[in-house]
Design a protein around this motif. Structure first.
Motif, PDB file in Angstrom:
ATOM      1  N   SER A  36       0.841  -1.196   0.000  1.00  0.00           N
ATOM      2  CA  SER A  36       0.000   0.000   0.000  1.00  0.00           C
ATOM      3  C   SER A  36       0.875   1.244   0.000  1.00  0.00           C
ATOM      4  O   SER A  36       0.619   2.216  -0.705  1.00  0.00           O
ATOM      5  CB  SER A  36      -0.899   0.007   1.241  1.00  0.00           C
ATOM      6  OG  SER A  36      -1.470   1.277   1.394  1.00  0.00           O
TER       7      SER A  36
ATOM      8  N   GLY B 140       4.086   3.064  -3.946  1.00  0.00           N
ATOM      9  CA  GLY B 140       3.277   3.239  -5.149  1.00  0.00           C
ATOM     10  C   GLY B 140       3.838   4.398  -5.939  1.00  0.00           C
ATOM     11  O   GLY B 140       5.029   4.723  -5.804  1.00  0.00           O
TER      12      GLY B 140
ATOM     13  N   PHE C 117       1.335  10.821   2.328  1.00  0.00           N
ATOM     14  CA  PHE C 117       0.882  10.133   1.124  1.00  0.00           C
ATOM     15  C   PHE C 117       1.650   8.828   0.941  1.00  0.00           C
ATOM     16  O   PHE C 117       1.093   7.778   0.679  1.00  0.00           O
ATOM     17  CB  PHE C 117       1.108  11.051  -0.083  1.00  0.00           C
ATOM     18  CG  PHE C 117       0.536  10.532  -1.368  1.00  0.00           C
ATOM     19  CD1 PHE C 117      -0.822  10.620  -1.621  1.00  0.00           C
ATOM     20  CD2 PHE C 117       1.352   9.966  -2.331  1.00  0.00           C
ATOM     21  CE1 PHE C 117      -1.357  10.155  -2.821  1.00  0.00           C
ATOM     22  CE2 PHE C 117       0.832   9.498  -3.531  1.00  0.00           C
ATOM     23  CZ  PHE C 117      -0.536   9.596  -3.774  1.00  0.00           C
TER      24      PHE C 117
ATOM     25  N   SER D 152       0.956   6.147   3.479  1.00  0.00           N
ATOM     26  CA  SER D 152      -0.494   5.918   3.593  1.00  0.00           C
ATOM     27  C   SER D 152      -0.952   6.085   5.044  1.00  0.00           C
ATOM     28  O   SER D 152      -1.788   5.324   5.521  1.00  0.00           O
ATOM     29  CB  SER D 152      -0.923   4.525   3.114  1.00  0.00           C
ATOM     30  OG  SER D 152      -0.386   4.164   1.892  1.00  0.00           O
TER      31      SER D 152
ATOM     32  N   SER E 266      -1.390  -0.261  -4.346  1.00  0.00           N
ATOM     33  CA  SER E 266      -1.822   0.901  -3.563  1.00  0.00           C
ATOM     34  C   SER E 266      -3.282   1.248  -3.849  1.00  0.00           C
ATOM     35  O   SER E 266      -4.053   1.499  -2.934  1.00  0.00           O
ATOM     36  CB  SER E 266      -0.954   2.122  -3.868  1.00  0.00           C
ATOM     37  OG  SER E 266       0.383   1.830  -3.615  1.00  0.00           O
TER      38      SER E 266
HETATM   39  N1  PFF Z   1       1.198   5.329  -0.480  1.00  0.00           N
HETATM   40  C1  PFF Z   1       0.817   5.295  -1.841  1.00  0.00           C
HETATM   41  C2  PFF Z   1       1.949   5.771  -2.707  1.00  0.00           C
HETATM   42  O1  PFF Z   1       2.975   6.177  -2.179  1.00  0.00           O
HETATM   43  O2  PFF Z   1       1.790   5.761  -3.912  1.00  0.00           O
HETATM   44  C3  PFF Z   1      -0.357   6.136  -2.136  1.00  0.00           C
HETATM   45  C4  PFF Z   1      -1.540   5.836  -1.349  1.00  0.00           C
HETATM   46  C5  PFF Z   1      -1.981   4.554  -1.177  1.00  0.00           C
HETATM   47  C6  PFF Z   1      -2.194   6.858  -0.794  1.00  0.00           C
HETATM   48  C7  PFF Z   1      -3.078   4.308  -0.443  1.00  0.00           C
HETATM   49  C8  PFF Z   1      -3.296   6.618  -0.087  1.00  0.00           C
HETATM   50  C9  PFF Z   1      -3.713   5.356   0.091  1.00  0.00           C
HETATM   51  F1  PFF Z   1      -4.793   5.158   0.774  1.00  0.00           F
END
Ligand code: PFF
Length: 463
Positions: A22, A25, A234, A237, A331
């Motif tokens: 997750s 990404g 971000f 997450s 993700s």
């Molecule tokens: N963490 C993920 C990334 O870095 O691309 C983006 C992401 C995934 C944001 C899941 C929010 C989420 F709920």
């Protein structure tokens, strides 16, 4: 239906991989390098690293421990801890709701590039304005976004949590190998521009690593801090309910402290390496001016790198974009899964029906975001001075505005009302030591609330 009945992760490794799936990404591979480049490289890097080890660790620990202790997902978890704080669960729920409107759009961009390399048309992708003209075309971005969305919904529709686990085990190591290989190649690049100036990958690496404090002002520093913090939320997450939900699936005997360390290091490692892969390449081909180009950075610079590799570049380009597509999928699935699980509870509907309805709603939302680059094009100036289209506005509202607010409230709630011991006890429930206990205490009670307040005002343009 309640997610509590869902089987937990089969092992700590399973949990680490899925949470990492997750976390890792496009945030790491696309967003981190362009923010680092826009913010002068080295300074951003140092600030980001400091934030990961302090704020990132604090927020990740809080989310996962809340999930595991309450056995609830975010929407209900805060209310279960203290009924007056139920609103925080609802506020948290807003973030994946917003992120989902644009995450599949970026997934679509990556997928498009994978197909360009698959069909051997890499020369097109290498042209300077290819990305721009792709974005502003009407049909193509929408088609790829919808394909990406359909795959995400398909997996969530069939509820294949275990499938995601297996998926992550293969994709993650492959992605790392790819990134390391390409990063090393990026460092060997050399290019002489039309003015006869030669630039090398190693010089680009220095720009990425060496902090340059000339012209640093307080407001510039705050902007970098806000960008780095929003990236941290971000990328990991955190503060958006995802990690709370995952925490609720984790077994009591899992060593949380260690698992969190792995997720933190792995996510950050991938981002740092992605920077080594993208930034020297941008510098070599476009100089320091190229660094300010923003969201298109990866899509503009990586094709140049693959081109420089000669014939093999077509295959490597394809494998690279395919891997990033998979990483983005793990993700997007985690965001969709959270939304579906929440709406299933809220609307008392089956998983299948909920997935389909959300699939349709988000397809429409994503189409609108895609049209933000042509039909609905406008230039909006964000409080941080950057010009923005629909996608950037959504990104800003969720990551730069809502997340500091949610994190502030979470820190006040945990630090002063529930008290950090509640979290610390949960981390130590497996019988393992929580090695950064003291840091956690200071961060959650004092430092995080103060910094989040400053960032919140900065994000609104008041500061
Ligand atoms: N963490 C993920 C990334 O870095 O691309 C983006 C992401 C995934 C944001 C899941 C929010 C989420 F709920």
């Amino acid at each position: 239906m309640n997610t509590k009945s869902k089987s937990g992760f089969s092992s700590s490794l399973g949990f680490i991989l899925v949470a990492t799936g997750s976390a890792v990404g496009v945030g790491n591979i696309w967003r981190f390098p362009y923010l680092a480049a826009q913010n002068g490289g080295g300074i951003f890097l140092i600030i980001y690293l400091l934030l990961v080890l302090t704020f990132g660790f604090t927020l990740l620990t809080t989310d996962i421990a809340i999930g595991r202790r309450t056995r609830e997902k975010a929407l209900n978890a805060f209310g279960a801890m203290k009924s007056k704080w139920k609103f925080l669960g609802k506020l948290t729920f807003l973030v994946p709701l917003i992120i989902m409107t644009y995450y599949c759009v970026i997934g679509g961009w990556v997928l498009k590039y994978a197909t360009v390399y698959l069909s051997g048309c890499r020369d097109q992708a290498t042209q300077d304005d290819y990305f721009k003209s792709f974005l502003s075309s009407h049909a193509s971005p929408i088609v790829f976004t919808l394909i990406f969305m359909a795959i995400t919904v398909f997996i969530v529709y069939f509820g294949v949590q275990k499938g995601i686990e297996r998926f992550a085990k293969v994709v993650m190591p492959g992605l790392i190998l790819m990134i390391v290989g390409i990063a090393v190649f990026s460092l060997t690049l050399r290019y002489t521009d039309s003015n006869g100036i030669e630039r090398t990958g190693m010089q680009g690496l220095m720009i990425y690593l060496k902090p340059d404090f000339t012209d640093m002002t307080f407001s510039k520093f705050l902007k970098i801090l806000l960008d780095a913090m929003s990236q941290l939320f971000f990328s990991l997450s955190v503060s958006m309910g995802i990690m709370v939900t995952y925490g609720s699936y984790v077994k009591k005997d899992t060593n949380l402290s260690r698992s969190i360390k792995y997720i933190e290091y792995f996510d950050t490692g991938v981002a740092l390496l992605a920077g080594v892969m993208v930034i020297p390449a941008v510098y070599v081909f476009y100089g320091t001016q190229g660094m300010t180009s923003g969201p298109g950075l990866m899509f503009v610079s990586m094709p140049k790198v693959f081109n420089a590799m000669g014939n093999i570049g077509t295959i490597i380009g394809f494998v690279f974009f395919a891997m990033v597509t998979f990483a983005t999928l793990t993700s997007s699935i985690s965001v969709m899964e959270t939304l579906v699980a929440d709406f299933m509870d809220l609307l008392h509907m089956s998983r299948k029906k909920t997935s389909l309805i959300l699939g349709v709603v988000y397809s429409i939302a994503s189409i609108i975001i895609c049209l933000g680059y042509n039909v609905f094009y406008f230039e909006f100036t964000l409080p941080n001075g950057q010009s923005a289209q629909l996608l950037d506005i959504m990104d800003y509202v969720s990551n730069s505005f809502l997340l500091p607010l949610i994190s502030f409230l979470t820190c006040v709630f945990v630090g002063w009302i529930i008290k950090p011991k509640w979290i610390i006890d949960e981390v130590e429930a497996s019988g393992d030591k929580f090695s950064r206990k003291r840091l956690y205490n200071v961060m959650i009670r004092y430092i995080a609330p103060v910094v989040m307040t400053i960032l919140f005002f900065q994000s609104t343009g008041i500061l």
